[in-house]
Write a protein that holds these residues in place. Structure first.
Motif, PDB file in Angstrom:
ATOM      1  N   ALA A   1       2.641   4.827  -3.088  1.00 40.99           N
ATOM      2  CA  ALA A   1       4.023   4.381  -3.220  1.00 40.99           C
ATOM      3  C   ALA A   1       4.327   3.167  -2.345  1.00 40.99           C
ATOM      4  O   ALA A   1       5.266   2.420  -2.632  1.00 40.99           O
ATOM      5  CB  ALA A   1       4.971   5.524  -2.872  1.00 40.99           C
ATOM      6  N   HIS A   2       3.549   2.955  -1.290  1.00 41.02           N
ATOM      7  CA  HIS A   2       3.822   1.857  -0.356  1.00 41.02           C
ATOM      8  C   HIS A   2       2.730   0.789  -0.347  1.00 41.02           C
ATOM      9  O   HIS A   2       2.801  -0.157   0.432  1.00 41.02           O
ATOM     10  CB  HIS A   2       3.998   2.410   1.065  1.00 41.02           C
ATOM     11  CG  HIS A   2       5.215   3.269   1.226  1.00 41.02           C
ATOM     12  ND1 HIS A   2       5.221   4.610   0.915  1.00 41.02           N
ATOM     13  CD2 HIS A   2       6.470   2.975   1.630  1.00 41.02           C
ATOM     14  CE1 HIS A   2       6.428   5.107   1.139  1.00 41.02           C
ATOM     15  NE2 HIS A   2       7.198   4.142   1.568  1.00 41.02           N
ATOM     16  N   MET A   3       1.737   0.938  -1.222  1.00 43.18           N
ATOM     17  CA  MET A   3       0.621   0.000  -1.196  1.00 43.18           C
ATOM     18  C   MET A   3       1.045  -1.408  -1.602  1.00 43.18           C
ATOM     19  O   MET A   3       0.598  -2.401  -1.013  1.00 43.18           O
ATOM     20  CB  MET A   3      -0.500   0.493  -2.108  1.00 43.18           C
ATOM     21  CG  MET A   3      -1.756  -0.364  -2.058  1.00 43.18           C
ATOM     22  SD  MET A   3      -2.428  -0.551  -0.374  1.00 43.18           S
ATOM     23  CE  MET A   3      -3.083   1.102  -0.093  1.00 43.18           C
ATOM     24  N   GLN A   4       1.915  -1.526  -2.592  1.00 42.06           N
ATOM     25  CA  GLN A   4       2.329  -2.851  -3.050  1.00 42.06           C
ATOM     26  C   GLN A   4       3.013  -3.627  -1.928  1.00 42.06           C
ATOM     27  O   GLN A   4       2.740  -4.815  -1.720  1.00 42.06           O
ATOM     28  CB  GLN A   4       3.257  -2.730  -4.256  1.00 42.06           C
ATOM     29  CG  GLN A   4       3.623  -4.069  -4.882  1.00 42.06           C
ATOM     30  CD  GLN A   4       4.427  -3.903  -6.172  1.00 42.06           C
ATOM     31  OE1 GLN A   4       4.588  -2.801  -6.683  1.00 42.06           O
ATOM     32  NE2 GLN A   4       4.916  -5.007  -6.699  1.00 42.06           N
ATOM     33  N   GLU A   5       3.882  -2.954  -1.190  1.00 41.27           N
ATOM     34  CA  GLU A   5       4.567  -3.618  -0.076  1.00 41.27           C
ATOM     35  C   GLU A   5       3.574  -3.967   1.033  1.00 41.27           C
ATOM     36  O   GLU A   5       3.667  -5.039   1.656  1.00 41.27           O
ATOM     37  CB  GLU A   5       5.664  -2.713   0.487  1.00 41.27           C
ATOM     38  CG  GLU A   5       6.481  -3.358   1.600  1.00 41.27           C
ATOM     39  CD  GLU A   5       7.530  -2.432   2.172  1.00 41.27           C
ATOM     40  OE1 GLU A   5       8.252  -2.871   3.088  1.00 41.27           O
ATOM     41  OE2 GLU A   5       7.621  -1.264   1.723  1.00 41.27           O
ATOM     42  N   THR A   6       2.614  -3.082   1.269  1.00 44.61           N
ATOM     43  CA  THR A   6       1.600  -3.330   2.291  1.00 44.61           C
ATOM     44  C   THR A   6       0.810  -4.593   1.977  1.00 44.61           C
ATOM     45  O   THR A   6       0.581  -5.443   2.849  1.00 44.61           O
ATOM     46  CB  THR A   6       0.647  -2.114   2.390  1.00 44.61           C
ATOM     47  OG1 THR A   6       1.383  -0.994   2.874  1.00 44.61           O
ATOM     48  CG2 THR A   6      -0.521  -2.399   3.321  1.00 44.61           C
ATOM     49  N   VAL A   7       0.396  -4.738   0.731  1.00 44.55           N
ATOM     50  CA  VAL A   7      -0.339  -5.928   0.312  1.00 44.55           C
ATOM     51  C   VAL A   7       0.536  -7.170   0.449  1.00 44.55           C
ATOM     52  O   VAL A   7       0.088  -8.222   0.912  1.00 44.55           O
ATOM     53  CB  VAL A   7      -0.839  -5.767  -1.138  1.00 44.55           C
ATOM     54  CG1 VAL A   7      -1.454  -7.075  -1.639  1.00 44.55           C
ATOM     55  CG2 VAL A   7      -1.861  -4.640  -1.236  1.00 44.55           C
ATOM     56  N   ALA A   8       1.805  -7.030   0.062  1.00 49.74           N
ATOM     57  CA  ALA A   8       2.708  -8.180   0.055  1.00 49.74           C
ATOM     58  C   ALA A   8       2.950  -8.739   1.455  1.00 49.74           C
ATOM     59  O   ALA A   8       2.990  -9.954   1.649  1.00 49.74           O
ATOM     60  CB  ALA A   8       4.034  -7.794  -0.593  1.00 49.74           C
ATOM     61  N   VAL A   9       3.091  -7.849   2.440  1.00 43.16           N
ATOM     62  CA  VAL A   9       3.404  -8.320   3.790  1.00 43.16           C
ATOM     63  C   VAL A   9       2.150  -8.574   4.619  1.00 43.16           C
ATOM     64  O   VAL A   9       2.230  -9.125   5.722  1.00 43.16           O
ATOM     65  CB  VAL A   9       4.321  -7.327   4.535  1.00 43.16           C
ATOM     66  CG1 VAL A   9       5.609  -7.127   3.778  1.00 43.16           C
ATOM     67  CG2 VAL A   9       3.617  -6.003   4.799  1.00 43.16           C
ATOM     68  N   GLY A  10       0.990  -8.161   4.110  1.00 41.34           N
ATOM     69  CA  GLY A  10      -0.250  -8.398   4.836  1.00 41.34           C
ATOM     70  C   GLY A  10      -0.404  -7.556   6.074  1.00 41.34           C
ATOM     71  O   GLY A  10      -1.032  -7.969   7.052  1.00 41.34           O
ATOM     72  N   SER A  11       0.169  -6.341   6.052  1.00 41.62           N
ATOM     73  CA  SER A  11       0.114  -5.458   7.213  1.00 41.62           C
ATOM     74  C   SER A  11       0.226  -4.013   6.736  1.00 41.62           C
ATOM     75  O   SER A  11       0.848  -3.741   5.704  1.00 41.62           O
ATOM     76  CB  SER A  11       1.261  -5.776   8.176  1.00 41.62           C
ATOM     77  OG  SER A  11       1.415  -4.750   9.135  1.00 41.62           O
ATOM     78  N   VAL A  12      -0.356  -3.098   7.508  1.00 39.32           N
ATOM     79  CA  VAL A  12      -0.238  -1.678   7.154  1.00 39.32           C
ATOM     80  C   VAL A  12       1.067  -1.080   7.679  1.00 39.32           C
ATOM     81  O   VAL A  12       1.318   0.100   7.483  1.00 39.32           O
ATOM     82  CB  VAL A  12      -1.429  -0.866   7.696  1.00 39.32           C
ATOM     83  CG1 VAL A  12      -2.712  -1.276   7.007  1.00 39.32           C
ATOM     84  CG2 VAL A  12      -1.552  -1.000   9.215  1.00 39.32           C
ATOM     85  N   ALA A  13       1.892  -1.883   8.302  1.00 33.20           N
ATOM     86  CA  ALA A  13       3.152  -1.379   8.854  1.00 33.20           C
ATOM     87  C   ALA A  13       4.006  -0.631   7.834  1.00 33.20           C
ATOM     88  O   ALA A  13       4.576   0.416   8.162  1.00 33.20           O
ATOM     89  CB  ALA A  13       3.953  -2.530   9.468  1.00 33.20           C
ATOM     90  N   PRO A  14       4.130  -1.104   6.573  1.00 32.02           N
ATOM     91  CA  PRO A  14       4.996  -0.398   5.628  1.00 32.02           C
ATOM     92  C   PRO A  14       4.582   1.040   5.334  1.00 32.02           C
ATOM     93  O   PRO A  14       5.427   1.858   4.961  1.00 32.02           O
ATOM     94  CB  PRO A  14       4.888  -1.251   4.349  1.00 32.02           C
ATOM     95  CG  PRO A  14       4.535  -2.608   4.836  1.00 32.02           C
ATOM     96  CD  PRO A  14       3.635  -2.383   6.009  1.00 32.02           C
ATOM     97  N   VAL A  15       3.301   1.344   5.515  1.00 26.91           N
ATOM     98  CA  VAL A  15       2.854   2.702   5.195  1.00 26.91           C
ATOM     99  C   VAL A  15       2.788   3.592   6.432  1.00 26.91           C
ATOM    100  O   VAL A  15       2.764   4.812   6.325  1.00 26.91           O
ATOM    101  CB  VAL A  15       1.480   2.671   4.480  1.00 26.91           C
ATOM    102  CG1 VAL A  15       0.340   2.477   5.459  1.00 26.91           C
ATOM    103  CG2 VAL A  15       1.261   3.930   3.652  1.00 26.91           C
ATOM    104  N   PHE A  16       2.787   2.986   7.627  1.00 31.11           N
ATOM    105  CA  PHE A  16       2.657   3.766   8.848  1.00 31.11           C
ATOM    106  C   PHE A  16       3.796   4.770   9.029  1.00 31.11           C
ATOM    107  O   PHE A  16       3.561   5.945   9.310  1.00 31.11           O
ATOM    108  CB  PHE A  16       2.597   2.838  10.065  1.00 31.11           C
ATOM    109  CG  PHE A  16       1.198   2.563  10.542  1.00 31.11           C
ATOM    110  CD1 PHE A  16       0.108   2.882   9.759  1.00 31.11           C
ATOM    111  CD2 PHE A  16       0.967   1.990  11.781  1.00 31.11           C
ATOM    112  CE1 PHE A  16      -1.183   2.624  10.178  1.00 31.11           C
ATOM    113  CE2 PHE A  16      -0.323   1.717  12.220  1.00 31.11           C
ATOM    114  CZ  PHE A  16      -1.396   2.039  11.413  1.00 31.11           C
ATOM    115  N   GLU A  17       5.033   4.291   8.885  1.00 36.83           N
ATOM    116  CA  GLU A  17       6.164   5.190   9.152  1.00 36.83           C
ATOM    117  C   GLU A  17       6.255   6.341   8.161  1.00 36.83           C
ATOM    118  O   GLU A  17       6.411   7.499   8.581  1.00 36.83           O
ATOM    119  CB  GLU A  17       7.479   4.421   9.190  1.00 36.83           C
ATOM    120  CG  GLU A  17       8.662   5.305   9.553  1.00 36.83           C
ATOM    121  CD  GLU A  17       9.914   4.514   9.904  1.00 36.83           C
ATOM    122  OE1 GLU A  17      10.880   5.144  10.366  1.00 36.83           O
ATOM    123  OE2 GLU A  17       9.923   3.283   9.706  1.00 36.83           O
TER     124      GLU A  17
END
Length: 200
Positions: free
Chosen positions: A77-93
Motif C-alpha cells: 500500500a505504501h510502495m508507490q510513495e516510497t519509490v516516488a520520494v526515494g526513501s523508505v520513510a513512507p513505509v516505516f511509520e
C-alpha cells in the motif's frame, strides 16, 4: 447472500486455536505445548483441531503467515510513495504502527526460539521488497552488497523493535522512527559510494 456458516465456524475455530497457542506460549516453551494443551485451552476437541492443522508446528506457522500477509499488504500500500520520494520513510511509520497493534504476538514470536522461521520470513520479506529499491536507487555493481545491506537492516529492525518493546516503548514513536530512518540511511550511505546513487 449469506456466507456459508461452515466457513464462519472454521474461521472461528482457527482463530481460537491460534489465540490459545499464543496464550500458552506466554507460559511454556513451544516444544512443551501439545495439541491437547491447545485444544483444552480453546475448549475444543482434538478432532476439530486436526480438521485444520496437522500439529502445533503447522498452527504456529499459520500464526506467522497471518502476520506476514498483513505486513506485505501494508508494504504494498505504501510502495508507490516510497519509490516516488526515494526513501523508505513512507513505509516505516505504518509498519511500526502495525507492530505496535500486534505487539503481544510479535513479542511472543520474538521470544520463542522455535519461531526462528518468523525471523527468516521477515528477512525474506525485507529482501523481496527492498532489493528492487536498492537496485533502482544505488545501482550497486556487486549484487552481494544488496544482500548484506538488506539482511543487516532486517535483523537490525527486529532488534530495534524488540528493545523498544522490552523498554515498554518509553522512547516516543517519532524519535524511534527518526532513529530507524537515520540508521537505515547511514547504513546505505556507508556501503554504497555517494556518487553511486542515482535519481529514480
Amino acid at each position: 447472500m449469506l456466507k456459508n456458516p461452515e466457513d464462519r465456524r472454521a474461521r472461528r475455530s482457527r482463530k481460537l486455536l491460534k489465540e490459545s497457542l499464543l496464550e500458552l506460549m506466554k507460559r511454556k516453551t513451544f516444544s512443551d505445548i501439545s495439541v491437547r494443551d491447545v485444544t483444552d485451552a480453546a475448549d475444543m476437541n482434538r478432532a476439530t483441531f486436526y480438521l485444520h492443522y496437522t500439529g502445533t508446528a503447522e498452527l504456529l506457522r499459520s500464526v506467522e503467515e497471518d502476520l506476514l500477509e498483513e505486513l506485505q499488504a501494508l508494504v504494498d500500500a505504501h510502495m508507490q510513495e516510497t519509490v516516488a520520494v526515494g526513501s523508505v520513510a513512507p513505509v516505516f511509520e505504518p509498519v511500526l504502527d502495525f507492530a505496535v497493534e500486534n505487539r503481544e504476538t510479535c513479542t511472543i514470536l520474538f521470544a520463542s526460539s522455535e519461531a526462528s522461521g518468523f525471523f527468516q520470513a521477515i528477512q525474506q520479506l525485507v529482501h523481496e521488497n527492498g532489493a528492487p529499491l536498492v537496485r533502482t536507487w544505488f545501482h550497486p555493481s556487486d549484487p552481494r552488497l544488496t544482500d548484506y545491506l538488506l539482511n543487516f537492516l532486517a535483523w537490525g529492525f527486529i532488534g530495534l523493535l524488540s528493545e523498544w518493546f522490552e523498554k515498554d516503548m518509553a522512547l516516543p514513536k517519532a524519535e524511534l522512527l527518526d532513529a530507524a530512518q537515520r540508521m537505515a540511511d547511514a547504513s546505505a550511505a556507508g556501503l554504497f559510494p555517494r556518487g553511486e546513487r542515482r535519481s529514480s
